[in-house]
Design an enzyme around this catalytic site. Structure first.
Site, short mmCIF file in Angstrom:
data_model
loop_
_atom_site.label_atom_id
_atom_site.label_comp_id
_atom_site.label_asym_id
_atom_site.label_seq_id
_atom_site.Cartn_x
_atom_site.Cartn_y
_atom_site.Cartn_z
N ASP A 72 0.84 -1.19 0.00
CA ASP A 72 0.00 0.00 0.00
C ASP A 72 0.89 1.25 0.00
OD1 ASP A 72 -3.22 0.54 0.92
OD2 ASP A 72 -1.81 2.21 1.05
N ASN A 76 -13.08 -2.91 2.40
CA ASN A 76 -14.00 -1.78 2.52
C ASN A 76 -14.96 -1.84 1.33
OD1 ASN A 76 -12.71 -0.71 4.82
ND2 ASN A 76 -11.17 0.30 3.55
N GLN A 136 -14.13 2.99 1.28
CA GLN A 136 -13.52 2.56 0.01
C GLN A 136 -13.22 3.78 -0.85
OE1 GLN A 136 -15.80 -0.33 -2.26
NE2 GLN A 136 -14.12 -0.63 -3.73
N VAL A 173 -10.80 3.28 -3.72
CA VAL A 173 -10.47 2.74 -5.04
C VAL A 173 -11.52 1.69 -5.38
CG1 VAL A 173 -8.77 1.53 -6.45
CG2 VAL A 173 -7.99 3.16 -4.71
N HIS A 205 -10.38 -5.06 -3.49
CA HIS A 205 -9.05 -5.41 -2.97
C HIS A 205 -9.17 -5.81 -1.50
CE1 HIS A 205 -9.81 -1.09 -2.59
NE2 HIS A 205 -9.16 -1.16 -1.42
N HIS A 231 -7.20 -5.69 2.01
CA HIS A 231 -6.07 -5.16 2.77
C HIS A 231 -5.53 -6.30 3.63
CE1 HIS A 231 -6.94 -0.76 2.14
NE2 HIS A 231 -8.17 -1.23 1.96
P1 5GP Z 1 -9.67 1.60 0.09
O1 5GP Z 1 -9.69 2.92 0.82
O2 5GP Z 1 -10.33 1.71 -1.27
O3 5GP Z 1 -10.17 0.42 0.87
O4 5GP Z 1 -8.14 1.28 -0.15
C1 5GP Z 1 -7.42 1.79 -1.21
C2 5GP Z 1 -5.97 1.71 -0.82
O5 5GP Z 1 -5.19 1.88 -1.99
C3 5GP Z 1 -5.54 2.79 0.16
O6 5GP Z 1 -5.03 2.21 1.35
C4 5GP Z 1 -4.47 3.57 -0.61
O7 5GP Z 1 -3.40 3.99 0.21
C5 5GP Z 1 -4.03 2.58 -1.67
N1 5GP Z 1 -3.58 3.19 -2.92
C6 5GP Z 1 -4.20 4.18 -3.62
N2 5GP Z 1 -3.50 4.48 -4.73
C7 5GP Z 1 -2.41 3.66 -4.73
C8 5GP Z 1 -1.31 3.51 -5.64
O8 5GP Z 1 -1.17 4.18 -6.66
N3 5GP Z 1 -0.37 2.56 -5.31
C9 5GP Z 1 -0.49 1.78 -4.18
N4 5GP Z 1 0.48 0.88 -3.96
N5 5GP Z 1 -1.52 1.91 -3.32
C10 5GP Z 1 -2.46 2.84 -3.59
#
Ligand code: 5GP
Length: 116
Positions: free
Chosen positions: A31, A87, A94, A96, A100, A102
């Site tokens: 992440d 999420n 969420q 993205v 996915h 975590h």
């Molecule tokens: P969400 O908030 O959708 O459950 O988690 C998305 C995760 O993707 C976040 O923890 C964020 O830090 C990670 N993330 C967003 N953009 C990128 C990226 O370009 N590269 C990587 N490695 N992680 C990302």
């Protein structure tokens, strides 16, 4: 056509990221903004926006993600103590919209707001 997710762009090589695991169905990256000392993301190559958007045909893929999460955690040295979080939806945090998992480890458990 809907816009490609950031995770699809990573697996297609359009955005650089260290891929720590990959098979025919999914891949794992670190992440970019880790919320634990070990924080990996396990991502299906199929861009399912949210968990709730998975369909009956995706059941094998979802099972594969769970099984693979354990392997990825073990390879990262956290096989004995890790947590999986999904999420689902903006209201759950969420950001993205490409499913996915975590994978979190090397942190003190039991101290979050829910007492987990
Ligand atoms: P969400 O908030 O959708 O459950 O988690 C998305 C995760 O993707 C976040 O923890 C964020 O830090 C990670 N993330 C967003 N953009 C990128 C990226 O370009 N590269 C990587 N490695 N992680 C990302």
């Amino acid at each position: 056509m809907t816009e490609k997710s950031i995770f699809s762009r990573i697996i297609d090589g359009e955005i650089p990221s260290e891929i720590v695991y990959q098979d025919e169905l999914c891949f794992a990256i670190k992440d970019i903004a880790p919320k634990a000392p070990t924080h990996l993301l396990l991502i299906p190559k199929k861009p399912i926006p949210r968990l709730i958007d998975a369909e009956a045909d995706d059941q094998a893929l979802l099972g594969h993600l769970m099984a693979t999460a354990g392997k990825v955690a073990q390879a990262a040295g956290i096989g004995d103590a890790f947590r999986l979080i999904v999420n689902n939806g903006a209201g759950a945090g969420q950001t993205v919209f490409h499913l996915h998992l975590h994978i979190l480890g090397n942190m003190i458990m039991g101290e979050d707001s829910l007492g987990f």
